[in-house]
Design an enzyme around this catalytic site. Sequence first.
Site, PDB file in Angstrom:
ATOM      1  N   GLU A 245      46.410  43.201  37.380  1.00 30.71           N
ATOM      2  CA  GLU A 245      45.088  43.813  37.147  1.00 30.71           C
ATOM      3  C   GLU A 245      45.154  45.314  37.449  1.00 30.71           C
ATOM      4  O   GLU A 245      44.522  46.128  36.780  1.00 30.71           O
ATOM      5  CB  GLU A 245      44.045  43.152  38.058  1.00 30.71           C
ATOM      6  CG  GLU A 245      42.676  43.763  37.892  1.00 30.71           C
ATOM      7  CD  GLU A 245      41.676  43.366  38.959  1.00 30.71           C
ATOM      8  OE1 GLU A 245      41.377  42.173  39.075  1.00 30.71           O
ATOM      9  OE2 GLU A 245      41.177  44.270  39.662  1.00 30.71           O
TER      10      GLU A 245
ATOM     11  N   ARG B 131      38.134  41.220  32.818  1.00 31.90           N
ATOM     12  CA  ARG B 131      38.915  42.364  33.335  1.00 31.90           C
ATOM     13  C   ARG B 131      39.515  43.223  32.213  1.00 31.90           C
ATOM     14  O   ARG B 131      40.635  43.731  32.327  1.00 31.90           O
ATOM     15  CB  ARG B 131      40.030  41.897  34.271  1.00 31.90           C
ATOM     16  CG  ARG B 131      39.571  41.252  35.548  1.00 31.90           C
ATOM     17  CD  ARG B 131      38.814  42.236  36.449  1.00 31.90           C
ATOM     18  NE  ARG B 131      38.567  41.673  37.760  1.00 31.90           N
ATOM     19  CZ  ARG B 131      37.483  40.927  38.072  1.00 31.90           C
ATOM     20  NH1 ARG B 131      36.565  40.672  37.163  1.00 31.90           N
ATOM     21  NH2 ARG B 131      37.323  40.473  39.301  1.00 31.90           N
TER      22      ARG B 131
ATOM     23  N   SER C  87      42.244  42.596  44.053  1.00 33.43           N
ATOM     24  CA  SER C  87      43.171  41.634  43.421  1.00 33.43           C
ATOM     25  C   SER C  87      44.272  42.404  42.695  1.00 33.43           C
ATOM     26  O   SER C  87      43.967  43.261  41.863  1.00 33.43           O
ATOM     27  CB  SER C  87      42.438  40.781  42.388  1.00 33.43           C
ATOM     28  OG  SER C  87      41.407  40.051  42.989  1.00 33.43           O
TER      29      SER C  87
HETATM   30  P1  FAD Z   1      40.329  54.326  39.639  1.00 31.62           P
HETATM   31  O1  FAD Z   1      41.216  53.482  40.464  1.00 31.62           O
HETATM   32  O2  FAD Z   1      40.199  55.761  39.999  1.00 31.62           O
HETATM   33  O3  FAD Z   1      40.782  54.216  38.120  1.00 31.62           O
HETATM   34  C1  FAD Z   1      41.069  52.955  37.547  1.00 31.62           C
HETATM   35  C2  FAD Z   1      41.422  53.178  36.063  1.00 31.62           C
HETATM   36  O4  FAD Z   1      40.292  53.660  35.370  1.00 31.62           O
HETATM   37  C3  FAD Z   1      42.517  54.242  35.842  1.00 31.62           C
HETATM   38  O5  FAD Z   1      43.242  53.861  34.713  1.00 31.62           O
HETATM   39  C4  FAD Z   1      41.729  55.512  35.590  1.00 31.62           C
HETATM   40  O6  FAD Z   1      42.441  56.455  34.809  1.00 31.62           O
HETATM   41  C5  FAD Z   1      40.532  54.968  34.832  1.00 31.62           C
HETATM   42  N1  FAD Z   1      39.306  55.741  35.071  1.00 31.62           N
HETATM   43  C6  FAD Z   1      38.666  55.931  36.258  1.00 31.62           C
HETATM   44  N2  FAD Z   1      37.525  56.615  36.065  1.00 31.62           N
HETATM   45  C7  FAD Z   1      37.465  56.880  34.743  1.00 31.62           C
HETATM   46  C8  FAD Z   1      36.521  57.574  33.925  1.00 31.62           C
HETATM   47  N3  FAD Z   1      35.411  58.140  34.417  1.00 31.62           N
HETATM   48  N4  FAD Z   1      36.775  57.662  32.590  1.00 31.62           N
HETATM   49  C9  FAD Z   1      37.887  57.096  32.051  1.00 31.62           C
HETATM   50  N5  FAD Z   1      38.813  56.442  32.781  1.00 31.62           N
HETATM   51  C10 FAD Z   1      38.585  56.332  34.111  1.00 31.62           C
HETATM   52  N6  FAD Z   1      37.328  44.979  40.929  1.00 31.62           N
HETATM   53  C11 FAD Z   1      36.550  44.019  40.398  1.00 31.62           C
HETATM   54  O7  FAD Z   1      36.384  43.943  39.173  1.00 31.62           O
HETATM   55  N7  FAD Z   1      35.931  43.095  41.187  1.00 31.62           N
HETATM   56  C12 FAD Z   1      36.062  43.095  42.525  1.00 31.62           C
HETATM   57  O8  FAD Z   1      35.487  42.252  43.189  1.00 31.62           O
HETATM   58  C13 FAD Z   1      36.877  44.101  43.115  1.00 31.62           C
HETATM   59  N8  FAD Z   1      37.078  44.110  44.455  1.00 31.62           N
HETATM   60  C14 FAD Z   1      37.875  45.057  44.998  1.00 31.62           C
HETATM   61  C15 FAD Z   1      38.065  45.048  46.396  1.00 31.62           C
HETATM   62  C16 FAD Z   1      38.856  46.008  46.993  1.00 31.62           C
HETATM   63  C17 FAD Z   1      39.051  45.979  48.494  1.00 31.62           C
HETATM   64  C18 FAD Z   1      39.470  47.009  46.211  1.00 31.62           C
HETATM   65  C19 FAD Z   1      40.291  48.095  46.862  1.00 31.62           C
HETATM   66  C20 FAD Z   1      39.314  47.018  44.826  1.00 31.62           C
HETATM   67  C21 FAD Z   1      38.516  46.046  44.212  1.00 31.62           C
HETATM   68  N9  FAD Z   1      38.333  45.992  42.809  1.00 31.62           N
HETATM   69  C22 FAD Z   1      37.514  45.039  42.257  1.00 31.62           C
HETATM   70  C23 FAD Z   1      39.029  46.943  41.942  1.00 31.62           C
HETATM   71  C24 FAD Z   1      38.296  48.305  41.797  1.00 31.62           C
HETATM   72  O9  FAD Z   1      37.359  48.489  42.810  1.00 31.62           O
HETATM   73  C25 FAD Z   1      37.595  48.436  40.438  1.00 31.62           C
HETATM   74  O10 FAD Z   1      38.513  48.279  39.385  1.00 31.62           O
HETATM   75  C26 FAD Z   1      36.895  49.798  40.291  1.00 31.62           C
HETATM   76  O11 FAD Z   1      36.089  49.799  39.133  1.00 31.62           O
HETATM   77  C27 FAD Z   1      37.882  50.957  40.197  1.00 31.62           C
HETATM   78  O12 FAD Z   1      37.117  52.158  40.294  1.00 31.62           O
HETATM   79  P2  FAD Z   1      37.773  53.534  40.676  1.00 31.62           P
HETATM   80  O13 FAD Z   1      36.733  54.590  40.468  1.00 31.62           O
HETATM   81  O14 FAD Z   1      38.382  53.488  42.007  1.00 31.62           O
HETATM   82  O15 FAD Z   1      38.887  53.671  39.543  1.00 31.62           O
HETATM   83  N1  EPU Z   2      42.294  30.688  46.693  1.00 30.40           N
HETATM   84  C1  EPU Z   2      43.330  30.141  47.409  1.00 30.40           C
HETATM   85  N2  EPU Z   2      44.090  30.963  48.192  1.00 30.40           N
HETATM   86  C2  EPU Z   2      43.854  32.296  48.282  1.00 30.40           C
HETATM   87  C3  EPU Z   2      42.816  32.856  47.520  1.00 30.40           C
HETATM   88  C4  EPU Z   2      42.039  32.022  46.727  1.00 30.40           C
HETATM   89  O1  EPU Z   2      43.574  28.944  47.367  1.00 30.40           O
HETATM   90  O2  EPU Z   2      44.584  32.971  49.022  1.00 30.40           O
HETATM   91  C5  EPU Z   2      41.456  29.770  45.876  1.00 30.40           C
HETATM   92  C6  EPU Z   2      40.372  29.097  46.726  1.00 30.40           C
HETATM   93  O3  EPU Z   2      40.209  27.791  46.251  1.00 30.40           O
HETATM   94  C7  EPU Z   2      39.134  29.918  46.429  1.00 30.40           C
HETATM   95  C8  EPU Z   2      39.356  30.294  44.961  1.00 30.40           C
HETATM   96  O4  EPU Z   2      40.770  30.482  44.851  1.00 30.40           O
HETATM   97  O5  EPU Z   2      37.955  29.192  46.598  1.00 30.40           O
HETATM   98  C9  EPU Z   2      38.627  31.533  44.507  1.00 30.40           C
HETATM   99  O6  EPU Z   2      38.873  32.594  45.430  1.00 30.40           O
HETATM  100  P1  EPU Z   2      37.897  33.855  45.514  1.00 30.40           P
HETATM  101  O7  EPU Z   2      36.479  33.429  45.498  1.00 30.40           O
HETATM  102  O8  EPU Z   2      38.339  34.717  46.637  1.00 30.40           O
HETATM  103  O9  EPU Z   2      38.109  34.583  44.135  1.00 30.40           O
HETATM  104  P2  EPU Z   2      39.413  35.011  43.315  1.00 30.40           P
HETATM  105  O10 EPU Z   2      39.433  34.218  42.058  1.00 30.40           O
HETATM  106  O11 EPU Z   2      40.623  34.957  44.169  1.00 30.40           O
HETATM  107  C10 EPU Z   2      38.127  36.790  41.937  1.00 30.40           C
HETATM  108  C11 EPU Z   2      38.266  38.228  41.549  1.00 30.40           C
HETATM  109  C12 EPU Z   2      37.796  39.137  42.664  1.00 30.40           C
HETATM  110  C13 EPU Z   2      36.336  38.839  42.968  1.00 30.40           C
HETATM  111  C14 EPU Z   2      36.218  37.364  43.378  1.00 30.40           C
HETATM  112  C15 EPU Z   2      34.794  36.945  43.612  1.00 30.40           C
HETATM  113  C16 EPU Z   2      40.035  38.356  39.938  1.00 30.40           C
HETATM  114  C17 EPU Z   2      41.426  38.783  39.639  1.00 30.40           C
HETATM  115  N3  EPU Z   2      39.632  38.529  41.187  1.00 30.40           N
HETATM  116  O12 EPU Z   2      39.038  36.527  42.995  1.00 30.40           O
HETATM  117  O13 EPU Z   2      37.887  40.481  42.194  1.00 30.40           O
HETATM  118  O14 EPU Z   2      35.845  39.666  44.003  1.00 30.40           O
HETATM  119  O15 EPU Z   2      36.773  36.532  42.326  1.00 30.40           O
HETATM  120  O16 EPU Z   2      34.142  36.815  42.387  1.00 30.40           O
HETATM  121  O17 EPU Z   2      39.339  37.887  39.041  1.00 30.40           O
HETATM  122  C18 EPU Z   2      39.324  42.353  42.027  1.00 30.40           C
HETATM  123  O18 EPU Z   2      39.237  42.220  40.800  1.00 30.40           O
HETATM  124  O19 EPU Z   2      39.974  43.282  42.562  1.00 30.40           O
HETATM  125  C19 EPU Z   2      38.652  41.389  42.896  1.00 30.40           C
HETATM  126  C20 EPU Z   2      38.727  41.424  44.216  1.00 30.40           C
END
Ligand code: FAD
Ligand code: EPU
Length: 336
Positions: free
Chosen positions: A332, A162, A236
């Site tokens: 994050e 991240r 997250s």
């Molecule tokens: P923004 O929110 O618009 O920007 C994020 C940051 O990046 C800001 O600091 C912004 O200034 C900068 N930025 C954006 N675009 C640019 C650019 N072109 N050039 C320079 N800086 C820029 N993240 C994960 O890693 N894994 C996940 O599984 C995941 N699951 C998610 C699930 C949900 C439901 C949600 C809402 C979010 C999740 N995220 C996850 C977080 C998010 O989707 C990612 O971080 C994504 O890359 C953000 O993209 P954005 O375009 O919305 O960025």
């Molecule tokens: N868990 C709990 N309680 C909860 C949530 C999770 O006990 O409420 C435990 C469970 O044992 C579960 C384990 O944590 O099996 C892992 O949970 P999960 O697979 O949902 O993944 P996470 O570690 O909670 C991370 C990323 C997610 C990404 C998933 C899948 C981070 C901060 N988050 O979540 O990314 O989608 O793994 O790879 O690393 C994001 O970055 O916004 C994001 C959603």
Amino acid sequence: MQLMENFSLKSYNTFNVACIARYFSCFENEEQLQDSLDMLNMKNLLILGGGSNILFTKNFDGHVLKNECKGIAVVHEDVDFVYVKAGGGENWHQFVQYCVGRGWGGLENLSLIPGNVGAAPIQNIGAYGVEIKDILWSVEAFHLQERKIKTFSNTDCNFKYRDSVFKSKFKNQFAILSVIFQLRKTPVFSTNYGAISQELERMQVQKLSVIAIADAVINIRRSKLPDPAILGSAGSFFKNPIVEIDICQNLKNKFPEIVFFPAGKNKMKLSAGWLIEQCGWKGIRKGDAGCFDKQALVLVNYGAASGIDIMNLSMGIETSVFYKFGIRLEREVNIL
Ligand code: FAD
Ligand code: EPU
């Protein structure tokens, strides 16, 4: 190009919180970005993608520049790989689907992540055992002060969990215009993340393919993460803390059920979701700010929560996790 003043960002952030930007404009290419920068010559700039990793806690007294750089093209091919360039303003999931649909391997585990291509390298997005660093070839970025383009190789980006140079050393200095991905013509499947193989089995998949994996990931994500179109969140809210192995062992002695994963030499990654759940926060709601009932790592806006309401909730969570486990959670989400 249109310059808007006192522009509402409520529908431009997936937390769906109210925020007014002093100035707002969009850019579709480098020239338009240059023009926007010349127009106001402001110091306080925000490059905005899909707004899915930002929490606005106050109005933004500066210039928001929304990246609308579009286009997907194959720029090179060799025996094993296809090199695909995508504009920073392309929607991430649509881009993943474009590649998955052509059978190119590498992006399938990253299906359904909200946001745009340009933001994906910022925090080295990751899910289900894959991070963008695994398939990213290079990044084309524009230096906002020096007004020139720089190309970053994968190594230059200094990707970590991240994290990247764009979130640390060069924070807020560059606008990412496009990214080139190195995708496999013959995919190598990554199904080690437990839930994927279970889901593939449930789906009764006979022959593994990038489409099957993408569909499995989409199903899993839909079952535990809120859909931003329905419930506001930024995914997250915190990172999973990485600790020394002996700290993890001490915690395990005290809390035998603790969830953790190996994270490199002598390091363990603790599940922040588990830590938060154990502190009793999962499903808790304070006004319209809440800790999601299916995933404790996700904070949500049930409607009228402000950025401050969500921040206050997050601080309560941080305090109790520190009090119970001695672990400091790191955010994050980008707080503004
Ligand atoms: P923004 O929110 O618009 O920007 C994020 C940051 O990046 C800001 O600091 C912004 O200034 C900068 N930025 C954006 N675009 C640019 C650019 N072109 N050039 C320079 N800086 C820029 N993240 C994960 O890693 N894994 C996940 O599984 C995941 N699951 C998610 C699930 C949900 C439901 C949600 C809402 C979010 C999740 N995220 C996850 C977080 C998010 O989707 C990612 O971080 C994504 O890359 C953000 O993209 P954005 O375009 O919305 O960025
Ligand atoms: N868990 C709990 N309680 C909860 C949530 C999770 O006990 O409420 C435990 C469970 O044992 C579960 C384990 O944590 O099996 C892992 O949970 P999960 O697979 O949902 O993944 P996470 O570690 O909670 C991370 C990323 C997610 C990404 C998933 C899948 C981070 C901060 N988050 O979540 O990314 O989608 O793994 O790879 O690393 C994001 O970055 O916004 C994001 C959603």
